[in-house]
Write an enzyme that holds these catalytic residues in place. Structure first.
Site, PDB file in Angstrom:
ATOM      1  N   ILE A  19      22.864 -42.876 -11.301  1.00 20.41           N
ATOM      2  CA  ILE A  19      24.258 -43.412 -11.504  1.00 20.41           C
ATOM      3  C   ILE A  19      24.153 -44.798 -10.799  1.00 20.41           C
ATOM      4  CG2 ILE A  19      26.595 -43.487 -10.548  1.00 20.41           C
ATOM      5  CD1 ILE A  19      26.602 -40.295 -10.874  1.00 20.41           C
ATOM      6  N   TYR A 155      28.136 -29.969   0.737  1.00 17.91           N
ATOM      7  CA  TYR A 155      28.227 -31.141  -0.128  1.00 17.91           C
ATOM      8  C   TYR A 155      29.626 -31.477  -0.197  1.00 17.91           C
ATOM      9  CZ  TYR A 155      27.687 -33.660  -4.329  1.00 17.91           C
ATOM     10  OH  TYR A 155      27.884 -34.755  -5.601  1.00 17.91           O
ATOM     11  N   LYS A 159      31.658 -34.758   0.979  1.00 17.06           N
ATOM     12  CA  LYS A 159      32.416 -35.676  -0.068  1.00 17.06           C
ATOM     13  C   LYS A 159      33.987 -35.835   0.217  1.00 17.06           C
ATOM     14  CE  LYS A 159      29.058 -36.848  -3.133  1.00 17.06           C
ATOM     15  NZ  LYS A 159      28.555 -38.026  -3.074  1.00 17.06           N
ATOM     16  N   ILE A 188      27.552 -35.000 -14.643  1.00 14.76           N
ATOM     17  CA  ILE A 188      26.913 -36.083 -15.261  1.00 14.76           C
ATOM     18  C   ILE A 188      25.474 -35.808 -15.577  1.00 14.76           C
ATOM     19  CG2 ILE A 188      26.254 -38.503 -15.317  1.00 14.76           C
ATOM     20  CD1 ILE A 188      29.479 -37.945 -14.776  1.00 14.76           C
TER      21      ILE A 188
HETATM   22  N1  LIG Z   1      24.638 -36.296 -11.222  1.00 13.55           N
HETATM   23  C1  LIG Z   1      25.883 -35.703 -11.314  1.00 13.55           C
HETATM   24  O1  LIG Z   1      26.262 -34.690 -11.798  1.00 13.55           O
HETATM   25  C2  LIG Z   1      26.945 -36.076 -10.202  1.00 13.55           C
HETATM   26  C3  LIG Z   1      28.171 -35.427 -10.111  1.00 13.55           C
HETATM   27  C4  LIG Z   1      29.107 -35.939  -9.275  1.00 13.55           C
HETATM   28  C5  LIG Z   1      28.850 -36.753  -8.285  1.00 13.55           C
HETATM   29  N2  LIG Z   1      27.388 -37.469  -8.345  1.00 13.55           N
HETATM   30  C6  LIG Z   1      27.202 -38.192  -7.224  1.00 13.55           C
HETATM   31  O2  LIG Z   1      26.571 -39.388  -7.766  1.00 13.55           O
HETATM   32  C7  LIG Z   1      25.628 -39.887  -6.723  1.00 13.55           C
HETATM   33  C8  LIG Z   1      24.451 -40.349  -7.470  1.00 13.55           C
HETATM   34  O3  LIG Z   1      23.756 -39.104  -8.090  1.00 13.55           O
HETATM   35  P1  LIG Z   1      22.717 -39.260  -9.137  1.00 13.55           P
HETATM   36  O4  LIG Z   1      22.755 -37.941  -9.921  1.00 13.55           O
HETATM   37  O5  LIG Z   1      22.768 -40.497  -9.805  1.00 13.55           O
HETATM   38  O6  LIG Z   1      21.500 -39.220  -8.082  1.00 13.55           O
HETATM   39  P2  LIG Z   1      19.899 -39.505  -8.529  1.00 13.55           P
HETATM   40  O7  LIG Z   1      19.163 -38.421  -7.767  1.00 13.55           O
HETATM   41  O8  LIG Z   1      19.601 -39.683  -9.900  1.00 13.55           O
HETATM   42  O9  LIG Z   1      20.017 -40.900  -7.591  1.00 13.55           O
HETATM   43  C9  LIG Z   1      19.854 -41.066  -6.248  1.00 13.55           C
HETATM   44  C10 LIG Z   1      19.251 -42.176  -5.663  1.00 13.55           C
HETATM   45  O10 LIG Z   1      19.473 -42.256  -4.293  1.00 13.55           O
HETATM   46  C11 LIG Z   1      18.062 -42.356  -3.918  1.00 13.55           C
HETATM   47  N3  LIG Z   1      18.340 -41.824  -2.544  1.00 13.55           N
HETATM   48  C12 LIG Z   1      18.315 -40.768  -2.014  1.00 13.55           C
HETATM   49  N4  LIG Z   1      18.193 -40.449  -0.753  1.00 13.55           N
HETATM   50  C13 LIG Z   1      18.165 -41.568   0.118  1.00 13.55           C
HETATM   51  C14 LIG Z   1      18.248 -42.451   1.146  1.00 13.55           C
HETATM   52  N5  LIG Z   1      18.398 -41.658   2.404  1.00 13.55           N
HETATM   53  N6  LIG Z   1      18.268 -43.605   1.052  1.00 13.55           N
HETATM   54  C15 LIG Z   1      18.272 -44.348   0.069  1.00 13.55           C
HETATM   55  N7  LIG Z   1      18.394 -43.847  -1.199  1.00 13.55           N
HETATM   56  C16 LIG Z   1      18.366 -42.605  -1.382  1.00 13.55           C
HETATM   57  C17 LIG Z   1      17.346 -41.619  -4.564  1.00 13.55           C
HETATM   58  O11 LIG Z   1      16.014 -42.057  -4.423  1.00 13.55           O
HETATM   59  C18 LIG Z   1      17.666 -41.905  -6.097  1.00 13.55           C
HETATM   60  O12 LIG Z   1      17.184 -43.213  -6.352  1.00 13.55           O
HETATM   61  C19 LIG Z   1      25.385 -38.949  -5.478  1.00 13.55           C
HETATM   62  O13 LIG Z   1      26.586 -39.488  -4.619  1.00 13.55           O
HETATM   63  C20 LIG Z   1      25.988 -37.762  -6.275  1.00 13.55           C
HETATM   64  O14 LIG Z   1      26.892 -36.754  -5.323  1.00 13.55           O
HETATM   65  C21 LIG Z   1      26.557 -37.099  -9.078  1.00 13.55           C
END
Ligand SMILES: NC(=O)c1ccc[n+]([C@@H]2O[C@H](COP(=O)([O-])OP(=O)(O)OC[C@H]3O[C@@H](n4cnc5c(N)ncnc54)[C@H](O)[C@@H]3O)[C@@H](O)[C@H]2O)c1
Length: 275
Positions: A19, A155, A159, A188
């Site tokens: 995202i 989690y 949130k 997602i």
């Molecule tokens: N994917 C889903 O289904 C979904 C659903 C609801 C909410 N979200 C939220 O969306 C957000 C992004 O999720 P995503 O699925 O794109 O995740 P992802 O794992 O694809 O990307 C997360 C990014 O954050 C970076 N990261 C992790 N820890 C870090 C740190 N300590 N410092 C700096 N960077 C760091 C990772 O390297 C990665 O590039 C999150 O907050 C997640 O809770 C995702």
């Protein structure tokens, strides 16, 4: 193509994947200079490189958003380099998939630290730069887990905390024209779902059926909402949580089906099938 971020600097923490990366890309396409900050140095560089290759403006940095000194150094260097910050997007989070009764103190610390402490620290460190902007916006990526019970207790609690943090900061900094909002996605389709599909090939079909829109979201669905809330289109929106969830928090489709039957979802107005 609109240029909602022309002349603006957008810092996307966690912008190396998923995202965050999609959000960095959409903001760059709309004129922002994007600073991709990620704990994974390679992905930060790759995201920035790919934006530049597409004609956008970006730089990548290795930053651990859970580490106050790493974040402090990063924002200090941005300020010293003469860069302001108009937009901050917070993406990192962690959800440990362990039953509540076996959840360790270490699991709890990890989920709370990455999901709640990291955005808190990033916002705090970015504030001096955000306050210099004439129209600053912080968008934190939350989750529907912060609004109701969807499993992953720690989690979800983190949130929910992020939503409360956002509301408090919206009030504190409203007089200074800094806006704070949350985007709360449902499921997602990111890489983690592809990994699960290897073990459970029908997982996406089963999950999609539960959603009123009968599909999972895409990273672009969420990125569009982040860009909207960060832009001047949302100039008078602060302290809110925008769900991007295909309707999952709107009500309970399974309960409706149990009461009214599947006929409830059928229409006689056209021939489109209901999944
Ligand atoms: N994917 C889903 O289904 C979904 C659903 C609801 C909410 N979200 C939220 O969306 C957000 C992004 O999720 P995503 O699925 O794109 O995740 P992802 O794992 O694809 O990307 C997360 C990014 O954050 C970076 N990261 C992790 N820890 C870090 C740190 N300590 N410092 C700096 N960077 C760091 C990772 O390297 C990665 O590039 C999150 O907050 C997640 O809770 C995702």
């Amino acid at each position: 193509m609109s240029e909602r971020f022309a002349g603006r600097v957008a810092v996307v923490v966690g912008g190396g994947h998923g995202i965050g990366r999609a959000t960095a890309e959409v903001m760059a396409r709309e004129g922002a200079h994007v600073v991709v900050a990620d704990a994974d140095a390679q992905s930060a560089q790759e995201a920035a490189c790919s934006i530049r290759a597409g004609g956008g403006s970006a730089e990548g940095h290795e930053v651990d958003a859970t580490d106050a000194s790493s974040i402090g150094r990063f924002f200090y260097a941005l300020g010293e380099g003469g860069r302001g910050v108009d937009v901050l997007v917070n993406c990192p989070a962690h959800a440990t998939d362990t039953h509540f009764e076996r959840f360790t103190e270490g699991d709890l610390d990890l989920d709370l630290t990455v999901t709640l402490k990291a955005p808190f620290l990033c916002i705090q460190a970015a504030m001096p730069l955000l306050l210099k902007s004439d129209a600053a916006a912080v968008v934190s990526v939350g989750s529907v887990n912060g609004l109701g019970a969807f499993g992953n207790e720690a989690y979800g609690a983190a949130k929910a905390g992020l939503i409360n943090l956002t509301k408090n900061l919206a009030l504190r900094y409203g007089p200074h024209r800094v806006r704070f909002n949350v985007v709360a996605p449902g499921s997602i389709h990111t890489g983690s779902w592809d990994e699960r599909m290897a073990a459970e090939p029908d997982i996406l079909d089963r999950v999609s059926r539960v959603y009123p829109m009968r599909r999972l979201g895409t990273v672009d669905d969420v990125a569009a909402a982040c860009a909207f809330l960060a832009s001047s289109d949302a100039a008078w929106i602060t302290g809110t949580t925008l769900t991007v969830d295909g309707g999952i928090t709107a009500g309970n489709s399974e309960l409706i089906a149990a009461i009214f039957g599947e006929e409830f979802f059928q229409t006689t107005f056209d021939e489109r099938p209901v999944a």
